[in-house]
Design a protein around this motif. Sequence first.
Motif, PDB file in Angstrom:
ATOM      1  N   GLU A  77      23.601 -23.453 -14.734  1.00  0.00           N
ATOM      2  CA  GLU A  77      24.195 -24.431 -15.641  1.00  0.00           C
ATOM      3  C   GLU A  77      24.095 -23.932 -17.070  1.00  0.00           C
ATOM      4  N   HIS A  78      25.107 -24.212 -17.845  1.00  0.00           N
ATOM      5  CA  HIS A  78      25.184 -23.885 -19.270  1.00  0.00           C
ATOM      6  C   HIS A  78      25.355 -22.392 -19.532  1.00  0.00           C
ATOM      7  N   VAL A  79      25.685 -21.594 -18.504  1.00  0.00           N
ATOM      8  CA  VAL A  79      26.019 -20.187 -18.715  1.00  0.00           C
ATOM      9  C   VAL A  79      27.535 -20.087 -18.749  1.00  0.00           C
ATOM     10  N   ARG A  80      28.054 -19.471 -19.804  1.00  0.00           N
ATOM     11  CA  ARG A  80      29.504 -19.340 -19.938  1.00  0.00           C
ATOM     12  C   ARG A  80      29.865 -17.889 -20.220  1.00  0.00           C
ATOM     13  N   GLN A 112      33.545 -24.424 -11.896  1.00  0.00           N
ATOM     14  CA  GLN A 112      32.353 -25.108 -11.383  1.00  0.00           C
ATOM     15  C   GLN A 112      31.190 -24.149 -11.156  1.00  0.00           C
ATOM     16  N   ASN A 113      30.772 -23.486 -12.190  1.00  0.00           N
ATOM     17  CA  ASN A 113      29.616 -22.574 -12.164  1.00  0.00           C
ATOM     18  C   ASN A 113      29.799 -21.378 -11.241  1.00  0.00           C
ATOM     19  N   HIS A 116      33.070  -4.770 -18.294  1.00  0.00           N
ATOM     20  CA  HIS A 116      31.882  -5.407 -18.851  1.00  0.00           C
ATOM     21  C   HIS A 116      32.200  -6.873 -19.111  1.00  0.00           C
ATOM     22  N   VAL A 117      31.434  -7.779 -18.514  1.00  0.00           N
ATOM     23  CA  VAL A 117      31.607  -9.216 -18.713  1.00  0.00           C
ATOM     24  C   VAL A 117      30.349  -9.731 -19.389  1.00  0.00           C
ATOM     25  N   GLU A 118      30.512 -10.273 -20.594  1.00  0.00           N
ATOM     26  CA  GLU A 118      29.387 -10.775 -21.389  1.00  0.00           C
ATOM     27  C   GLU A 118      29.210 -12.263 -21.118  1.00  0.00           C
ATOM     28  N   LEU A 119      27.966 -12.662 -20.843  1.00  0.00           N
ATOM     29  CA  LEU A 119      27.645 -14.050 -20.536  1.00  0.00           C
ATOM     30  C   LEU A 119      26.570 -14.549 -21.490  1.00  0.00           C
ATOM     31  N   LYS A 120      26.597 -15.842 -21.763  1.00  0.00           N
ATOM     32  CA  LYS A 120      25.600 -16.433 -22.654  1.00  0.00           C
ATOM     33  C   LYS A 120      25.203 -17.811 -22.127  1.00  0.00           C
ATOM     34  N   ARG A 121      23.898 -18.069 -22.139  1.00  0.00           N
ATOM     35  CA  ARG A 121      23.403 -19.395 -21.777  1.00  0.00           C
ATOM     36  C   ARG A 121      23.270 -20.195 -23.063  1.00  0.00           C
ATOM     37  N   GLU A 122      23.955 -21.321 -23.125  1.00  0.00           N
ATOM     38  CA  GLU A 122      23.901 -22.208 -24.285  1.00  0.00           C
ATOM     39  C   GLU A 122      23.282 -23.520 -23.852  1.00  0.00           C
ATOM     40  N   ILE A 123      22.044 -23.724 -24.245  1.00  0.00           N
ATOM     41  CA  ILE A 123      21.332 -24.940 -23.859  1.00  0.00           C
ATOM     42  C   ILE A 123      21.707 -26.044 -24.840  1.00  0.00           C
ATOM     43  N   PRO A 124      22.207 -27.189 -24.356  1.00  0.00           N
ATOM     44  CA  PRO A 124      22.579 -28.278 -25.248  1.00  0.00           C
ATOM     45  C   PRO A 124      21.358 -28.806 -26.019  1.00  0.00           C
ATOM     46  N   LEU A 142      19.971  -8.164 -18.349  1.00  0.00           N
ATOM     47  CA  LEU A 142      19.499  -9.124 -19.326  1.00  0.00           C
ATOM     48  C   LEU A 142      19.549  -8.399 -20.661  1.00  0.00           C
ATOM     49  N   VAL A 143      20.520  -8.727 -21.491  1.00  0.00           N
ATOM     50  CA  VAL A 143      20.729  -8.033 -22.753  1.00  0.00           C
ATOM     51  C   VAL A 143      19.682  -8.478 -23.768  1.00  0.00           C
ATOM     52  N   GLU A 144      19.496  -9.784 -23.879  1.00  0.00           N
ATOM     53  CA  GLU A 144      18.440 -10.397 -24.683  1.00  0.00           C
ATOM     54  C   GLU A 144      18.256 -11.804 -24.137  1.00  0.00           C
ATOM     55  N   GLU A 145      17.322 -12.533 -24.673  1.00  0.00           N
ATOM     56  CA  GLU A 145      17.088 -13.875 -24.159  1.00  0.00           C
ATOM     57  C   GLU A 145      18.385 -14.689 -24.202  1.00  0.00           C
ATOM     58  N   ASN A 146      18.748 -15.270 -23.065  1.00  0.00           N
ATOM     59  CA  ASN A 146      19.949 -16.097 -22.903  1.00  0.00           C
ATOM     60  C   ASN A 146      21.265 -15.332 -23.010  1.00  0.00           C
TER      61      ASN A 146
END
Length: 148
Positions: A104-107, A68-69, A119-127, A42-46
Amino acid sequence: MRNTIDFSPLYQSAIGFDRMASLLDNLARDSKPSYPPYNIELVEENRYRITMAVAGFAEEDLEITTEQNTLVIAGRQDGREEKREYLYQGIAERNFERKFQLAEHVRVESARLENGLLHVELKREIPEAMKPRRIAIGSDLLEQQDAA
């Protein structure tokens, strides 16, 4: 012998959670592969990072896909097999495929290969529609939308 969990009571009282129950059922059934080793941070929130040890793999040997997630990281070293006679072989040089279930909403934002680590960077983007919003007391929601 493995114990299994019966999710049928969940289907009786919850609507729309069949994907989650299926995911839990698959996780309970699958054995955990141990190659290649990886970390999830967990790098930072989301924001998240998957770091995977892929020593011996070049960028062209690695493939990262999402559908599909599900994030799939695969490593293939086809055609590089040399006949070697090892006295001791402690470095695994085999093909792999590792799957991660994404919420859901993690890309996936980016990926980079550095010193044998992927290293694969992921981010949760809440609509916007799913973010909390404040409702003023004593006003009609339609009036608020018309004013905006």
